[in-house]
Design an enzyme around this catalytic site. Structure first.
Site, PDB file in Angstrom:
ATOM      1  N   ASP A  81      -7.865  20.216  46.740  1.00  0.00           N
ATOM      2  CA  ASP A  81      -7.648  19.021  47.698  1.00  0.00           C
ATOM      3  C   ASP A  81      -7.303  17.743  46.753  1.00  0.00           C
ATOM      4  O   ASP A  81      -6.927  16.836  47.285  1.00  0.00           O
ATOM      5  CB  ASP A  81      -8.665  18.618  48.774  1.00  0.00           C
TER       6      ASP A  81
ATOM      7  N   ASP B 119      -2.436  24.904  53.578  1.00  0.00           N
ATOM      8  CA  ASP B 119      -2.491  23.544  53.443  1.00  0.00           C
ATOM      9  C   ASP B 119      -2.225  23.320  51.922  1.00  0.00           C
ATOM     10  O   ASP B 119      -1.827  22.174  51.539  1.00  0.00           O
ATOM     11  CB  ASP B 119      -3.943  23.006  53.799  1.00  0.00           C
TER      12      ASP B 119
END
Ligand code: GLY
Length: 404
Positions: free
Chosen positions: A124, A184
């Site tokens: 992330d 993602d």
């Protein structure tokens, strides 16, 4: 306290942006010109985030807002995967207004994320740094932002396994996953492709292309929907299993997953001009746009396959991500296809900017959009505002305005 309650956009600039962005397409004229819808939504967003800044508790351990759940503001540490979105939204409000107060707030919250450039424990880092430092660099050219982004890309690159051909998403889930890659993760390639331009001798371009290619191969189903998680054997690159983590079933189409895939391949086409990435983005767009269970307002249910539809919660964040992605994708396709993407994105933007989704200033914990779903299977963040929904909504407004 700073006053962020005003939003001044020169009408000449607005008119130009709208004219470029929304020239006639044969559509039925809407009741209110889109220009006015965007103007009002940006002004409301500015009021909300001004309110948010004034009410955000000073908490060094959890300095950033994530959601408003069960009547409480939820704040997060910088290592949270969503930490870049609030600073990113402040940068977008600076971009929308040119107001130095927004810039000062954006700089302050961006600076908090500096330690994350060294974070090698999650994929992330791309979300965290590119939404904050990336926008800051784009809008200000501040040279101090560049090394932070490069160090972040280097940290992210440590998670790449050449045998698998992917960046590993999570270190958690030991016993459940071996080398999990979630759709993602496509979103983190924007930082990597930026780094590839900055440092062409580095591994960033190769990593990004391998990751995108492996994901095309293994994440997508024959109907062009995407699986959420593909778990790999890191020693051989073999797919161990295809499962969900945030969707309703392993075989379902989790709405935000489709949105991340659409946005990710649009970015990869922008960066490479490889027609395979454009084709992938277009296939995902078609899956979403033509889905028989897409509601009339074009804000998807949190999962296209929830058996509770039509009583399932929506995910306004998925709508915002799809909307923003389509507003970019329309620039890469023929005129007829572009008109279809534009019309769909406009419908989404009008829905999100309506009272059904856009919060009244002073409500919703200070967040802009209502009705997002974070992690339904964990019974967490259902029908709430979420910082990333706001971020991609603001981005979509700017793109529709022809600014970003
Ligand atoms: N990347 C995690 C999520 O979309 O919820």
């Amino acid at each position: 306290m700073t006053n962020h309650l005003s939003l001044k956009i020169p009408s000449s600039l607005l008119a130009l942006g709208f004219a470029l962005a929304w020239s006639p397409a044969g559509a039925t004229p809407a009741a209110e010109p889109l220009a006015g819808v965007i103007d009002t939504a940006l002004a409301t967003s500015a009021k909300q985030y001004g309110w948010m800044l004034a009410h955000l508790p000073a908490d060094a351990a959890r300095p950033l807002p994530r959601t408003f759940e069960h009547g409480k503001l939820v704040t997060i540490p910088t290592r949270d995967w969503t930490s870049g979105f609030f600073p990113g939204s402040l940068w977008y409000l600076f971009e929308a207004t040119g107001d130095a107060q927004w810039r000062a707030s954006a700089e302050k919250f961006t600076a908090l994320l500096a330690p994350e450039q060294h974070n090698t424990k999650t994929h992330d880092v791309g979300f965290i740094l590119y939404c904050s430092y990336g926008n800051g660099l784009r809008l200000t050219g501040n040279p101090a932002y560049r090394p932070v982004l490069l160090t972040g890309a280097k940290s992210l690159s440590t998670r790449f396994n050449p045998t698998v051909g992917c960046i590993k998403s999570w270190d958690h889930g030991v016993g459940q996953f071996t080398f999990p890659v979630i759709i993602d993760n496509m979103m983190n390639l924007e930082l990597m492709m930026w780094a590839a331009r900055e440092d062409p001798t580095g591994p960033y371009r190769n990593i990004s292309l391998r990751h995108a290619d492996t994901t095309i191969l293994n994440h997508f189903r024959p109907d062009d929907s995407t699986v959420h998680v593909v778990d790999y054997d890191p020693a051989t690159g073999r797919v161990i299993k295809r499962v969900t983590h945030q969707g309703t079933a392993d075989s379902s189409a989790w709405a935000r997953g489709q949105a991340w895939g659409l946005y990710g391949y649009t970015v990869m086409y922008r960066e490479t001009k490889d027609p395979r990435y454009l084709a992938q983005a277009q296939k995902i767009a078609a899956f979403v746009m033509n889905h028989p269970r897409l509601p009339a307002d074009k804000v998807p249910y949190w999962d296209f396959d929830d058996v509770k539809i039509p009583d399932a919660p929506r995910d306004s964040s998925a709508a915002a991500i799809i909307c923003s992605a389509l507003l970019e994708l329309r620039g890469y396709v023929d005129a007829a296809t572009a008109a279809g993407y534009r019309a769909f994105a406009e419908a989404q933007l009008r829905s999100l900017a309506s009272p059904a989704y856009l919060a009244e200033p002073g409500t919703n914990g200070g967040f802009i959009l209502k009705h997002a779903t974070g992690n339904h299977p964990k019974n967490s963040e259902i029908d709430v505002p979420i910082n990333y929904g706001d971020y991609y909504f603001l981005e979509a407004l700017l793109r529709a305005r022809g600014v970003k």
